[in-house]
Design a protein around this motif. Sequence first.
Motif, short mmCIF file in Angstrom:
data_model
loop_
_atom_site.label_atom_id
_atom_site.label_comp_id
_atom_site.label_asym_id
_atom_site.label_seq_id
_atom_site.Cartn_x
_atom_site.Cartn_y
_atom_site.Cartn_z
N GLY A 1 3.94 14.14 -9.34
CA GLY A 1 5.00 15.13 -9.53
C GLY A 1 5.29 15.41 -10.99
N ALA A 2 4.86 14.50 -11.86
CA ALA A 2 5.02 14.66 -13.30
C ALA A 2 3.68 14.95 -13.97
N ASP A 3 2.67 15.33 -13.17
CA ASP A 3 1.32 15.57 -13.69
C ASP A 3 0.76 14.35 -14.40
N MET A 4 0.99 13.17 -13.81
CA MET A 4 0.47 11.91 -14.32
C MET A 4 -0.23 11.20 -13.18
N SER A 5 -0.86 10.07 -13.52
CA SER A 5 -1.55 9.26 -12.52
C SER A 5 -1.33 7.79 -12.84
N LEU A 6 -1.86 6.93 -11.99
CA LEU A 6 -1.76 5.50 -12.25
C LEU A 6 -2.37 5.14 -13.61
N GLY A 7 -3.34 5.92 -14.06
CA GLY A 7 -3.97 5.66 -15.36
C GLY A 7 -3.02 5.86 -16.53
N ASP A 8 -1.90 6.52 -16.31
CA ASP A 8 -0.91 6.74 -17.37
C ASP A 8 0.17 5.66 -17.39
N VAL A 9 0.16 4.75 -16.43
CA VAL A 9 1.20 3.71 -16.34
C VAL A 9 1.04 2.74 -17.51
N ILE A 10 2.15 2.49 -18.20
CA ILE A 10 2.12 1.56 -19.34
C ILE A 10 2.92 0.29 -19.08
N ARG A 11 3.68 0.23 -17.99
CA ARG A 11 4.42 -0.98 -17.65
C ARG A 11 4.79 -0.95 -16.17
N LEU A 12 4.73 -2.13 -15.53
CA LEU A 12 5.13 -2.28 -14.13
C LEU A 12 6.16 -3.39 -13.99
N GLY A 13 7.13 -3.16 -13.14
CA GLY A 13 8.05 -4.20 -12.71
C GLY A 13 7.89 -4.33 -11.20
N VAL A 14 7.65 -5.52 -10.72
CA VAL A 14 7.39 -5.75 -9.29
C VAL A 14 8.41 -6.76 -8.77
N TYR A 15 8.97 -6.45 -7.62
CA TYR A 15 9.96 -7.31 -6.97
C TYR A 15 9.48 -7.59 -5.55
N ALA A 16 9.52 -8.86 -5.15
CA ALA A 16 9.04 -9.23 -3.82
C ALA A 16 9.96 -10.29 -3.22
N THR A 17 10.18 -10.18 -1.92
CA THR A 17 10.99 -11.17 -1.23
C THR A 17 10.20 -12.45 -0.97
N ASP A 18 8.88 -12.39 -1.07
CA ASP A 18 8.00 -13.55 -0.92
C ASP A 18 6.87 -13.40 -1.94
N VAL A 19 7.03 -14.06 -3.07
CA VAL A 19 6.07 -13.92 -4.17
C VAL A 19 4.68 -14.38 -3.75
N ASP A 20 4.59 -15.47 -3.04
CA ASP A 20 3.27 -15.97 -2.62
C ASP A 20 2.55 -14.95 -1.74
N GLU A 21 3.27 -14.35 -0.80
CA GLU A 21 2.67 -13.35 0.08
C GLU A 21 2.27 -12.10 -0.71
N ALA A 22 3.11 -11.71 -1.66
CA ALA A 22 2.77 -10.56 -2.51
C ALA A 22 1.50 -10.84 -3.30
N ALA B 1 0.83 -1.21 0.00
CA ALA B 1 0.00 0.00 0.00
C ALA B 1 0.87 1.26 0.00
N LEU B 2 1.91 1.29 0.83
CA LEU B 2 2.76 2.48 0.89
C LEU B 2 3.59 2.62 -0.39
N ALA B 3 4.07 1.52 -0.95
CA ALA B 3 4.81 1.59 -2.21
C ALA B 3 3.92 2.17 -3.32
N LEU B 4 2.65 1.78 -3.34
CA LEU B 4 1.71 2.34 -4.33
C LEU B 4 1.46 3.82 -4.06
N ASP B 5 1.33 4.20 -2.78
CA ASP B 5 1.18 5.62 -2.44
C ASP B 5 2.38 6.42 -2.96
N ASN B 6 3.58 5.88 -2.74
CA ASN B 6 4.79 6.56 -3.18
C ASN B 6 4.87 6.63 -4.70
N LEU B 7 4.44 5.56 -5.38
CA LEU B 7 4.39 5.59 -6.85
C LEU B 7 3.43 6.68 -7.32
#
Length: 131
Positions: free
Chosen positions: A67-88, A55-61
């Motif tokens: 800051g660039a006058d964009m929103s999540l609706g402008d995202v065209i690609r995501l890379g996600v890294y997790a120390t526990d994929v199942d929990e993520a 939740a906080l990582a998404l808030d920070n994103l």
Amino acid sequence: MQRRAVNPWDWSLKLGYNQAEVIEGPRRQLICAGQTAVDGQGKPQHPNDMRAQIALALDNLEAVLAGADMSLGDVIRLGVYATDVDEALKNFDLLGMRFGPLNCAPPMTLLGVTRLALPGLLFEIEATAAA
């Protein structure tokens, strides 16, 4: 091509990187550094709580995008890294709650990693946005 740094906070400058860069050309693109569960000073938050960290990582994103006058609706690609994929994955409904109402389903990669940059971090998300 023109580039403009976007840094809602200055702590990352001390580490040698911008939170994001706006690249102007035929389209505006924003390349975001990985966002994690850190506060405005770059200190990790919510130890051992994957859901709160996502939740906080998404808030920070969202702050970087704003800051660039964009929103999540402008995202065209995501890379996600997790120390526990199942929990993520158990907590990926948080991504759906943020992106779903925007009818935005960007291509995504999820990678399991042994650790992230700072001790205690469990989740990191990077994005490319265009408008």
